[in-house]
Design a protein around this motif. Structure first.
Motif, PDB file in Angstrom:
ATOM      1  N   ILE A   1       0.861  -1.187   0.000  1.00  0.00           N
ATOM      2  CA  ILE A   1       0.000   0.000   0.000  1.00  0.00           C
ATOM      3  C   ILE A   1       0.889   1.226   0.000  1.00  0.00           C
ATOM      4  CG2 ILE A   1      -1.873   1.223   1.165  1.00  0.00           C
ATOM      5  CD1 ILE A   1      -2.448  -1.484   2.628  1.00  0.00           C
ATOM      6  N   ALA A   2       0.748   2.051  -1.023  1.00  0.00           N
ATOM      7  CA  ALA A   2       1.496   3.300  -1.133  1.00  0.00           C
ATOM      8  C   ALA A   2       0.593   4.450  -0.702  1.00  0.00           C
ATOM      9  CB  ALA A   2       1.984   3.511  -2.561  1.00  0.00           C
ATOM     10  N   PHE A   3       1.101   5.296   0.174  1.00  0.00           N
ATOM     11  CA  PHE A   3       0.369   6.462   0.655  1.00  0.00           C
ATOM     12  C   PHE A   3       0.943   7.682  -0.071  1.00  0.00           C
ATOM     13  CE2 PHE A   3      -0.156   3.192   3.756  1.00  0.00           C
ATOM     14  CZ  PHE A   3      -1.429   3.370   4.274  1.00  0.00           C
ATOM     15  N   ASP A   4       0.214   8.139  -1.080  1.00  0.00           N
ATOM     16  CA  ASP A   4       0.677   9.249  -1.918  1.00  0.00           C
ATOM     17  C   ASP A   4       0.172  10.564  -1.317  1.00  0.00           C
ATOM     18  OD1 ASP A   4       1.754   7.316  -3.612  1.00  0.00           O
ATOM     19  OD2 ASP A   4      -0.057   7.204  -4.822  1.00  0.00           O
ATOM     20  N   ASN A   5       1.026  11.184  -0.512  1.00  0.00           N
ATOM     21  CA  ASN A   5       0.622  12.373   0.231  1.00  0.00           C
ATOM     22  C   ASN A   5       0.546  13.597  -0.675  1.00  0.00           C
ATOM     23  OD1 ASN A   5       0.517  11.062   2.805  1.00  0.00           O
ATOM     24  ND2 ASN A   5       2.753  11.104   2.858  1.00  0.00           N
ATOM     25  N   GLY A   6      -0.550  14.319  -0.559  1.00  0.00           N
ATOM     26  CA  GLY A   6      -0.746  15.532  -1.338  1.00  0.00           C
ATOM     27  C   GLY A   6      -1.532  16.553  -0.541  1.00  0.00           C
ATOM     28  N   VAL A   7      -1.813  17.674  -1.181  1.00  0.00           N
ATOM     29  CA  VAL A   7      -2.614  18.734  -0.562  1.00  0.00           C
ATOM     30  C   VAL A   7      -3.572  19.275  -1.618  1.00  0.00           C
ATOM     31  CG1 VAL A   7      -2.609  20.909   0.721  1.00  0.00           C
ATOM     32  CG2 VAL A   7      -0.634  19.372   0.883  1.00  0.00           C
ATOM     33  N   ALA A   8      -4.858  18.981  -1.453  1.00  0.00           N
ATOM     34  CA  ALA A   8      -5.894  19.526  -2.339  1.00  0.00           C
ATOM     35  C   ALA A   8      -5.552  19.344  -3.823  1.00  0.00           C
ATOM     36  CB  ALA A   8      -6.139  20.991  -2.020  1.00  0.00           C
ATOM     37  N   GLU A  20       5.308   3.722   2.052  1.00  0.00           N
ATOM     38  CA  GLU A  20       4.768   2.473   1.512  1.00  0.00           C
ATOM     39  C   GLU A  20       4.939   1.361   2.524  1.00  0.00           C
ATOM     40  OE1 GLU A  20       5.717  -0.559  -2.191  1.00  0.00           O
ATOM     41  OE2 GLU A  20       5.707   1.592  -2.621  1.00  0.00           O
ATOM     42  N   ILE A  21       3.909   0.544   2.678  1.00  0.00           N
ATOM     43  CA  ILE A  21       3.971  -0.586   3.599  1.00  0.00           C
ATOM     44  C   ILE A  21       3.633  -1.859   2.836  1.00  0.00           C
ATOM     45  CG2 ILE A  21       3.292   0.889   5.527  1.00  0.00           C
ATOM     46  CD1 ILE A  21       0.530  -0.487   5.439  1.00  0.00           C
ATOM     47  N   THR A  22       4.011  -3.002   3.400  1.00  0.00           N
ATOM     48  CA  THR A  22       3.709  -4.291   2.775  1.00  0.00           C
ATOM     49  C   THR A  22       3.083  -5.215   3.812  1.00  0.00           C
ATOM     50  OG1 THR A  22       5.504  -4.076   1.170  1.00  0.00           O
ATOM     51  CG2 THR A  22       4.661  -6.290   1.585  1.00  0.00           C
ATOM     52  N   LEU A  23       1.954  -5.778   3.450  1.00  0.00           N
ATOM     53  CA  LEU A  23       1.288  -6.783   4.267  1.00  0.00           C
ATOM     54  C   LEU A  23       1.627  -8.150   3.682  1.00  0.00           C
ATOM     55  CD1 LEU A  23      -2.247  -5.086   4.486  1.00  0.00           C
ATOM     56  CD2 LEU A  23      -0.264  -4.728   5.987  1.00  0.00           C
ATOM     57  N   ASN A  24       2.273  -8.999   4.457  1.00  0.00           N
ATOM     58  CA  ASN A  24       2.727 -10.312   3.980  1.00  0.00           C
ATOM     59  C   ASN A  24       1.753 -11.416   4.393  1.00  0.00           C
ATOM     60  OD1 ASN A  24       5.357  -9.531   2.811  1.00  0.00           O
ATOM     61  ND2 ASN A  24       5.855  -8.950   4.911  1.00  0.00           N
ATOM     62  N   GLY A  25       1.840 -12.523   3.668  1.00  0.00           N
ATOM     63  CA  GLY A  25       1.052 -13.698   4.023  1.00  0.00           C
ATOM     64  C   GLY A  25      -0.442 -13.531   3.821  1.00  0.00           C
ATOM     65  N   ILE A  26      -0.841 -12.770   2.804  1.00  0.00           N
ATOM     66  CA  ILE A  26      -2.262 -12.565   2.525  1.00  0.00           C
ATOM     67  C   ILE A  26      -2.794 -13.760   1.728  1.00  0.00           C
ATOM     68  CG2 ILE A  26      -3.965 -11.035   1.479  1.00  0.00           C
ATOM     69  CD1 ILE A  26      -2.396  -9.783   3.802  1.00  0.00           C
ATOM     70  N   PRO A  27      -3.871 -14.393   2.191  1.00  0.00           N
ATOM     71  CA  PRO A  27      -4.413 -15.544   1.452  1.00  0.00           C
ATOM     72  C   PRO A  27      -4.836 -15.144   0.035  1.00  0.00           C
ATOM     73  CG  PRO A  27      -5.387 -15.399   3.648  1.00  0.00           C
ATOM     74  CD  PRO A  27      -4.619 -14.132   3.438  1.00  0.00           C
TER      75      PRO A  27
END
Length: 267
Positions: free
Chosen positions: A38-45, A105-112
């Motif tokens: 999951i990428a968190f694309d930070n912006g403003v308006a 960006e974060i990564t969630l592992n072991g997702i079915p």
């Protein structure tokens, strides 16, 4: 006769092609486990967030230069197209997103394996985690201290750390603002959850690892459902009135921009 034979062969060929395409799209055949990034694309308006240099004007007529945008996301769950929900292991489900530290960006592992249609997560740290005490926080406590996301252990985590300077019609010299929002023990619980439909399904298997891009609009912190006017109060930390308003605004920051499906890393 030759014409009929040609039509027969063509029919078999098209049927084979259709069957092949259908099997490629058949997510019931997905097996194993994969990861979801999951990428968190930070912006403003609608603009990219650039710390320290760019200025952004909000609907209150205040012109902000942002020096820090850091927040905690937690307790991820994914729902698939059959209504099954996968809850990510709680002990591994706390992350700090920091534009300043380039942690976006974060990564969630072991997702079915599955065809996921929805994501839910928390903004901040829930009471159950907090009440485990300092020993129950693991490495996350040290990371939060490093990222300046703690008041102190007893006071708890900052869920949001939003800082910079601003000017307005009534404040003509650049003035520092600090918006720190969090829960304070069990007396003021500002933990909130966000649920987002993905639009494009995120396909997970042993060979498929999607990347979900979330657009994050920092303008919502002051300019969401609740209007927070810096000219009236530029430093908000522990406020029984305004902290819950800011926590509600913070949930409005997030929307799904797009989903990349495929193997390996995508950016």
């Amino acid at each position: 006769m030759r014409s009929n034979t040609f039509i027969f062969i063509l029919s078999i060929t098209l049927t084979a092609l259709y069957t092949s395409c259908s099997s490629d799209d058949d997510t019931s055949a997905l097996t194993g486990e994969g990861q979801v990034s999951i990428a968190f694309d930070n912006g403003v308006a609608g603009d990219d967030l650039i710390l320290h240099t760019s200025a952004y004007t909000n609907t209150n007529g205040e012109r902000l230069t942002i020096d820090r945008l850091t927040y905690i996301v937690s307790n991820f769950t994914l729902t698939d197209d059959e209504g099954n929900t996968y809850v990510y292991p709680k002990d591994d489900s706390y992350f700090i997103i920091s534009e300043e530290s380039d942690k976006t960006e974060i990564t969630l592992n072991g997702i079915p394996a599955g065809n996921y249609t929805r994501i839910k997560f928390g903004v901040g740290v829930d009471q159950e985690k907090y009440l485990q005490g300092a020993e129950g926080q693991g490495d996350f406590l040290a990371e939060a201290e490093t990222e300046e996301m703690m008041w102190s252990w007893q006071a708890g985590y900052k869920f949001l750390n939003f800082e910079g300077t601003f000017t307005s019609g009534s404040v003509t010299e650049a003035t520092e603002f600090k918006i720190h929002m969090g829960s304070h023990g069990s007396s003021l619980d500002n933990y909130r959850e966000v649920t987002l439909d993905l639009g494009t399904n995120a396909i997970v298997s042993e060979t498929m690892s999607p990347l979900i891009h979330l657009a994050v609009d920092a303008d919502k912190i002051l300019n969401g459902t609740n209007k927070i006017v810096l000219s009236e109060q530029a430093v908000i930390m522990i406020s029984e009135e305004k902290s819950p308003m800011i926590s509600e605004n913070a949930t409005e920051m997030f929307s799904v921009d797009h989903v990349h499906n495929g193997s390996g890393s995508h950016h």
